[in-house]
Design a protein around this motif. Sequence first.
Motif, short mmCIF file in Angstrom:
data_model
loop_
_atom_site.label_atom_id
_atom_site.label_comp_id
_atom_site.label_asym_id
_atom_site.label_seq_id
_atom_site.Cartn_x
_atom_site.Cartn_y
_atom_site.Cartn_z
N VAL A 222 0.88 -1.17 -0.13
CA VAL A 222 -0.02 0.09 0.00
C VAL A 222 0.94 1.26 -0.05
O VAL A 222 0.54 2.23 -0.73
CB VAL A 222 -0.83 0.03 1.36
N GLU A 223 1.88 1.12 0.78
CA GLU A 223 2.81 2.29 0.94
C GLU A 223 3.44 2.80 -0.54
O GLU A 223 3.71 3.75 -0.85
CB GLU A 223 4.02 2.31 1.95
N GLN A 224 3.87 1.79 -1.12
CA GLN A 224 4.67 1.59 -2.59
C GLN A 224 3.64 1.94 -3.72
O GLN A 224 4.04 2.17 -5.11
CB GLN A 224 5.52 0.76 -2.50
N THR A 225 2.11 1.78 -3.74
CA THR A 225 1.26 1.77 -4.84
C THR A 225 0.48 2.80 -4.71
O THR A 225 0.07 3.19 -3.77
CB THR A 225 0.72 0.39 -4.87
N ALA A 226 0.04 3.42 -5.92
CA ALA A 226 -0.98 4.41 -6.31
C ALA A 226 -2.19 3.92 -5.88
O ALA A 226 -2.94 3.48 -6.75
CB ALA A 226 -0.80 5.06 -7.27
N VAL A 227 -2.69 3.42 -4.68
CA VAL A 227 -3.79 2.95 -4.24
C VAL A 227 -5.06 3.69 -4.71
O VAL A 227 -6.13 3.37 -4.65
CB VAL A 227 -3.55 2.36 -2.59
N HIS A 228 -4.92 5.03 -4.81
CA HIS A 228 -5.89 5.75 -5.21
C HIS A 228 -6.46 5.48 -6.57
O HIS A 228 -7.44 6.09 -7.06
CB HIS A 228 -5.71 7.34 -4.89
N ARG A 229 -5.48 4.93 -7.37
CA ARG A 229 -6.10 4.72 -8.76
C ARG A 229 -6.52 3.18 -8.66
O ARG A 229 -6.27 2.34 -8.11
CB ARG A 229 -4.88 4.88 -9.56
N PRO A 230 -7.37 2.70 -10.01
CA PRO A 230 -7.60 1.48 -10.03
C PRO A 230 -6.66 0.38 -9.92
O PRO A 230 -5.50 0.67 -10.76
CB PRO A 230 -8.42 1.47 -11.39
N LEU A 231 -6.67 -0.51 -9.08
CA LEU A 231 -5.69 -1.60 -8.70
C LEU A 231 -5.73 -2.89 -9.77
O LEU A 231 -6.82 -3.52 -9.41
CB LEU A 231 -5.69 -1.96 -7.40
N ARG A 232 -4.74 -3.31 -9.94
CA ARG A 232 -4.73 -4.75 -10.66
C ARG A 232 -3.56 -5.55 -9.50
O ARG A 232 -2.47 -5.15 -9.57
CB ARG A 232 -4.26 -4.79 -12.03
N ILE A 233 -4.17 -6.61 -8.98
CA ILE A 233 -3.43 -7.33 -8.09
C ILE A 233 -3.45 -8.97 -8.16
O ILE A 233 -4.36 -9.14 -8.55
CB ILE A 233 -4.00 -7.04 -6.65
N LEU A 255 -8.80 -3.22 -0.58
CA LEU A 255 -8.41 -2.15 -1.59
C LEU A 255 -9.27 -2.21 -2.57
O LEU A 255 -9.13 -1.39 -3.65
CB LEU A 255 -6.82 -2.73 -1.96
N HIS A 256 -10.05 -3.10 -2.84
CA HIS A 256 -11.24 -3.20 -3.78
C HIS A 256 -10.74 -2.92 -5.23
O HIS A 256 -10.90 -2.28 -6.12
CB HIS A 256 -12.26 -2.06 -3.71
N PRO A 257 -9.55 -4.03 -5.36
CA PRO A 257 -9.04 -3.93 -7.06
C PRO A 257 -10.10 -4.16 -8.09
O PRO A 257 -10.84 -4.71 -7.88
CB PRO A 257 -7.67 -4.74 -6.75
N VAL A 258 -9.59 -3.50 -9.12
CA VAL A 258 -10.77 -3.99 -10.26
C VAL A 258 -10.05 -5.49 -11.01
O VAL A 258 -11.25 -5.83 -11.71
CB VAL A 258 -10.43 -2.82 -11.38
N GLU A 259 -9.02 -5.72 -10.71
CA GLU A 259 -8.70 -7.19 -11.14
C GLU A 259 -7.77 -7.95 -9.88
O GLU A 259 -7.10 -7.09 -9.69
CB GLU A 259 -8.05 -7.05 -12.42
N LEU A 260 -8.33 -8.89 -9.45
CA LEU A 260 -7.69 -9.60 -8.50
C LEU A 260 -7.55 -11.00 -9.07
O LEU A 260 -8.35 -11.89 -9.04
CB LEU A 260 -8.31 -9.62 -7.13
N ILE A 261 -6.13 -11.58 -9.12
CA ILE A 261 -5.84 -13.01 -9.69
C ILE A 261 -5.40 -13.71 -8.56
O ILE A 261 -4.30 -13.21 -7.88
CB ILE A 261 -4.80 -12.87 -11.09
N VAL A 262 -5.73 -14.92 -8.12
CA VAL A 262 -5.06 -15.88 -7.33
C VAL A 262 -4.54 -17.04 -8.09
O VAL A 262 -5.43 -17.60 -8.83
CB VAL A 262 -6.15 -16.27 -6.17
N SER A 263 -3.45 -17.44 -8.11
CA SER A 263 -2.94 -18.66 -8.79
C SER A 263 -1.78 -19.35 -8.09
O SER A 263 -0.95 -18.74 -7.32
CB SER A 263 -2.56 -18.01 -10.34
N GLU A 264 -1.66 -20.55 -8.64
CA GLU A 264 -0.24 -21.33 -7.88
C GLU A 264 0.71 -20.78 -8.72
O GLU A 264 0.52 -20.90 -10.19
CB GLU A 264 -0.73 -22.55 -7.89
N THR A 265 1.95 -20.65 -8.25
CA THR A 265 3.14 -20.51 -9.00
C THR A 265 3.69 -21.59 -9.78
O THR A 265 3.14 -22.75 -9.63
CB THR A 265 4.27 -19.87 -8.19
#
Length: 287
Positions: A222-233, A255-265
């Motif tokens: 959160v400190e390093q990201t422009a969280v006031h803009r639409p987030l893709r995480i 954070l309510h991102p516009v896109e949130l992906i969860v995946s196995e590496t």
Amino acid sequence: MLAYKTALITDSTCDIPVALRQQYNIHTIPLYIAWGDELQRDGLDITTSALIQAIKARLMFPRTLPPHVEDVVRTIDDVRRAGAEEVLLITVAAMMSDTFAIGQQAIEQASLPVTLVDSRGNTMSLGWQVLAAARSRAAGGTLGDMVQAADAVRERLVTLLYVDSMEYLHRGGRIGGAVRWLGTILSLKPQLLVDHATGQVEGATRARSRDEALGKMLHTFVEQTAVHRPLRIAVTHADAFEPAADFASRIQHELHPVELIVSETSAVSAVHAGPGAIAISGYGEAE
């Protein structure tokens, strides 16, 4: 699957889910897992879960190897036969793997002109750049537009990694500036940062538990990201689905991102991060 003039190729350390790869016609070249003299193709001959089981059983600690030049040349030939006229190849960081160098060698033998990009990242930090290029292409963008889209995302990316143990990164030589922690960590849970300017893995903070580490990781993000803009995480993990899903739920709630992906590496990434690793990678959209 829609054919494009510009083929988009990446490698198997890219953790874009299969459905998105298919949707955007993204081609993948596998790296290799080496068990002694036996080679297995990442994601084809071995899965992440099978690799983790073998590591936990201490049957043997594998090595990872980049694709062969012939693998890259063959993939380029395949997309040429499918109608492509040029190629954009985006790879895992050159500081993390020889895959970029293999791509440079393959260009000399390729049947199409190739633009090669060092993502200076891996897993979904590579994935977000590939997706940005793919979405630019889908919107009618040229090769130059695709490269620009990937570069713009890289400049805004923040990628943080929690590992249960530094052992695996140490064995694989992937610890960069975090080397100073070796021998001092004991039971501490390290949080690491991918420097997208260099492609190195650096030390960030340490914690006494996974929950504390993930909390610090989200705070740093959160400190390093422009969280006031639409987030893709994206949240990626190695044999840690439940804590990764819980972490993703917290991200969604806070954070309510516009896109949130969860995946196995990928299996290759799991070799270096080790069982239980969890990463967050994302960015705020440009104004």
